[in-house]
Design an enzyme around this catalytic site. Structure first.
Site, mmCIF file in Angstrom:
data_model
loop_
_atom_site.group_PDB
_atom_site.id
_atom_site.type_symbol
_atom_site.label_atom_id
_atom_site.label_comp_id
_atom_site.label_asym_id
_atom_site.label_seq_id
_atom_site.Cartn_x
_atom_site.Cartn_y
_atom_site.Cartn_z
ATOM 1 N N HIS A 1 -10.179 -2.145 -15.334
ATOM 2 C CA HIS A 1 -10.712 -1.172 -14.388
ATOM 3 C C HIS A 1 -12.204 -1.361 -14.117
ATOM 4 O O HIS A 1 -12.688 -1.139 -13.004
ATOM 5 C CB HIS A 1 -10.464 0.234 -14.941
ATOM 6 C CG HIS A 1 -10.673 1.330 -13.962
ATOM 7 N ND1 HIS A 1 -9.666 1.817 -13.167
ATOM 8 C CD2 HIS A 1 -11.789 2.021 -13.626
ATOM 9 C CE1 HIS A 1 -10.145 2.775 -12.395
ATOM 10 N NE2 HIS A 1 -11.435 2.929 -12.644
ATOM 11 N N GLY B 1 -15.548 2.823 1.846
ATOM 12 C CA GLY B 1 -14.171 3.144 2.203
ATOM 13 C C GLY B 1 -13.148 2.986 1.090
ATOM 14 O O GLY B 1 -11.955 3.145 1.323
ATOM 15 N N HIS C 1 -10.118 -3.930 -6.073
ATOM 16 C CA HIS C 1 -8.970 -4.426 -5.308
ATOM 17 C C HIS C 1 -9.405 -4.869 -3.927
ATOM 18 O O HIS C 1 -10.475 -4.482 -3.453
ATOM 19 C CB HIS C 1 -7.903 -3.334 -5.187
ATOM 20 C CG HIS C 1 -8.341 -2.135 -4.379
ATOM 21 N ND1 HIS C 1 -9.160 -1.145 -4.898
ATOM 22 C CD2 HIS C 1 -8.093 -1.781 -3.097
ATOM 23 C CE1 HIS C 1 -9.385 -0.227 -3.968
ATOM 24 N NE2 HIS C 1 -8.760 -0.604 -2.853
ATOM 25 N N CYS D 1 -20.267 -25.091 13.351
ATOM 26 C CA CYS D 1 -20.809 -26.335 12.768
ATOM 27 C C CYS D 1 -22.255 -26.534 13.217
ATOM 28 O O CYS D 1 -23.127 -26.888 12.434
ATOM 29 C CB CYS D 1 -19.978 -27.545 13.187
ATOM 30 S SG CYS D 1 -18.387 -27.658 12.352
ATOM 31 N N ASN E 1 0.844 -1.189 0.000
ATOM 32 C CA ASN E 1 0.000 0.000 0.000
ATOM 33 C C ASN E 1 0.886 1.247 0.000
ATOM 34 O O ASN E 1 1.862 1.321 0.739
ATOM 35 C CB ASN E 1 -0.918 -0.013 1.232
ATOM 36 C CG ASN E 1 -2.026 1.002 1.139
ATOM 37 O OD1 ASN E 1 -1.790 2.190 0.941
ATOM 38 N ND2 ASN E 1 -3.254 0.541 1.266
ATOM 39 N N GLN F 1 -7.544 -5.822 0.150
ATOM 40 C CA GLN F 1 -6.371 -5.440 0.946
ATOM 41 C C GLN F 1 -6.044 -6.501 1.983
ATOM 42 O O GLN F 1 -6.898 -7.293 2.375
ATOM 43 C CB GLN F 1 -6.643 -4.115 1.673
ATOM 44 C CG GLN F 1 -6.928 -2.962 0.731
ATOM 45 C CD GLN F 1 -7.143 -1.655 1.478
ATOM 46 O OE1 GLN F 1 -6.262 -1.157 2.175
ATOM 47 N NE2 GLN F 1 -8.328 -1.085 1.339
HETATM 48 ZN ZN LIG Z 1 -7.808 1.094 -13.097
HETATM 49 ZN ZN LIG Z 2 -16.887 -25.984 12.816
#
Ligand SMILES: [Zn+2]
Ligand SMILES: [Zn+2]
Ligand SMILES: [Zn+2]
Length: 329
Positions: free
Chosen positions: A102, A148, A155, A188, A65, A157
């Site tokens: 893009h 944000g 993208h 589970c 970054n 992060q």
């Molecule tokens: Zn781009």
């Molecule tokens: Zn589990």
């Protein structure tokens, strides 16, 4: 959580009056193919044979970054002054450029490309976790300005932190306590009950299922779980990631269709760095179950939420699941 059914809303109520115009092609984007020299050097990439780092020919590309929240370094010492404690901001902050195009969002990619993005997550987490002082590796995606994202190019992060973050600790301690009470992984058990009830189930395939959580914090919140118990995302094989890619594409496409391409965040939660987990939480592999959480940004966190930690959600998760089951392109 407060499910405020008297404020009950339908998907239409969240759609923007006029969809936000995408910035024109004239805006310079450092993540587009051909602009590799405008980003910090490449950390990792899936690229065509014969192409070189920091040049074109890549499929998924990882760079540091440019404005990192944390930077690499030796294990940071803790300091104290009276009640105040702190440590240097040592960690990792990387950007995963999901594809060269893009205008292609994650959900627009072919499933084998989404699988590649997931494989890159896995490889980067594994590599970062070799440094034991990076105690937790958080993978996340901010999509849309309100969620944000500062750049429009799709993208995700990665931020690795020198301590286990508060939210992750809450999940670890909570699932440990419930494991002691129930003698079974709480995730589970929840999956089994959700499958039987079939009220909040959005979809399931051979390996994964998606539910709208019982205590959803935001309208249309979703959680994706592997059906087979597994504490670490990093231990999933390529077959599992292919299956996850199909599920992710389906639910993100439905979310986009249902709510006119809403801003959202998604996060990946897995057990902390295995070295830390073994020391701090022996037995964690029995009770922690990795998952992804998808949070559309449709409501505002305001005074009541800051004051109490409650969230007010105007869409019951059962209605959200029904809409999401029905939503097709
Ligand atoms: Zn781009
Ligand atoms: Zn589990
Ligand atoms: Zn979680």
């Amino acid at each position: 959580m407060i499910i405020a059914s008297e404020r009950s809303k339908r998907p239409d109520d969240f759609r923007p009056a006029s969809p936000e115009k995408k910035a024109g092609g004239s805006v310079f984007c450092p993540f587009c193919m051909g602009n590799e020299s405008k980003t910090p050097p490449e950390v990792f990439a899936l690229r065509e044979n014969g192409t070189s780092p920091d040049g074109p020919g890549w499929r998924v590309r990882v760079v540091t970054n440019k404005f990192p929240a944390l930077s690499p370094g030796a294990p940071p010492p803790k300091s104290y002054k009276g009640v105040f404690q702190w440590m240097p901001g040592v960690g990792v902050h990387e950007v995963i450029i999901e594809n060269p195009d893009h205008d292609k969002e994650l959900s627009d990619l072919e499933t084998d490309h989404i699988q590649d993005v997931l494989r890159v997550y896995r490889e980067r987490i594994r590599a970062i976790e070799e440094n034991f002082h990076y105690q937790y590796v958080q993978v996340f995606k901010n999509k849309g300005k309100e969620a944000g994202a500062s750049l429009g190019h799709p993208h995700s992060q990665i931020v690795a932190t020198p301590i286990v973050p508060k939210r992750v600790k809450e999940e670890v301690y909570g699932s440990e306590r419930l494991f002691r009470n129930n003698k079974e992984c709480i995730f589970c058990r929840t999956l089994r009950e959700e499958t039987t009830l079939n009220e909040r189930l959005v979809l399931r395939n051979d390996r994964f299922c998606v539910i709208t959580p019982f205590a959803s914090r935001s309208p249309f919140e979703m959680a994706i779980y592997p059906l087979r118990h597994s504490p670490f995302f990093t231990s999933e094989g390529d077959t599992e990631l292919a299956s996850l890619a199909r599920v992710l594409k389906t639910v993100l496409t439905r979310l986009k269709a249902l709510l006119s391409d809403p801003p959202f965040n998604f996060i990946l939660h897995q057990a902390p760095n295995p070295t830390v987990s073994q020391r701090a939480w022996p037995g964690i592999e029995q009770y922690f179950h990795w998952h992804m959480e998808i949070l559309p940004v449709l409501t505002k966190v305001a005074g009541f939420e800051w004051g109490t930690g409650f969230y007010i959600n105007p869409v019951p998760p059962e209605s959200a699941a029904a809409y999401l089951r029905e939503a097709h392109k």
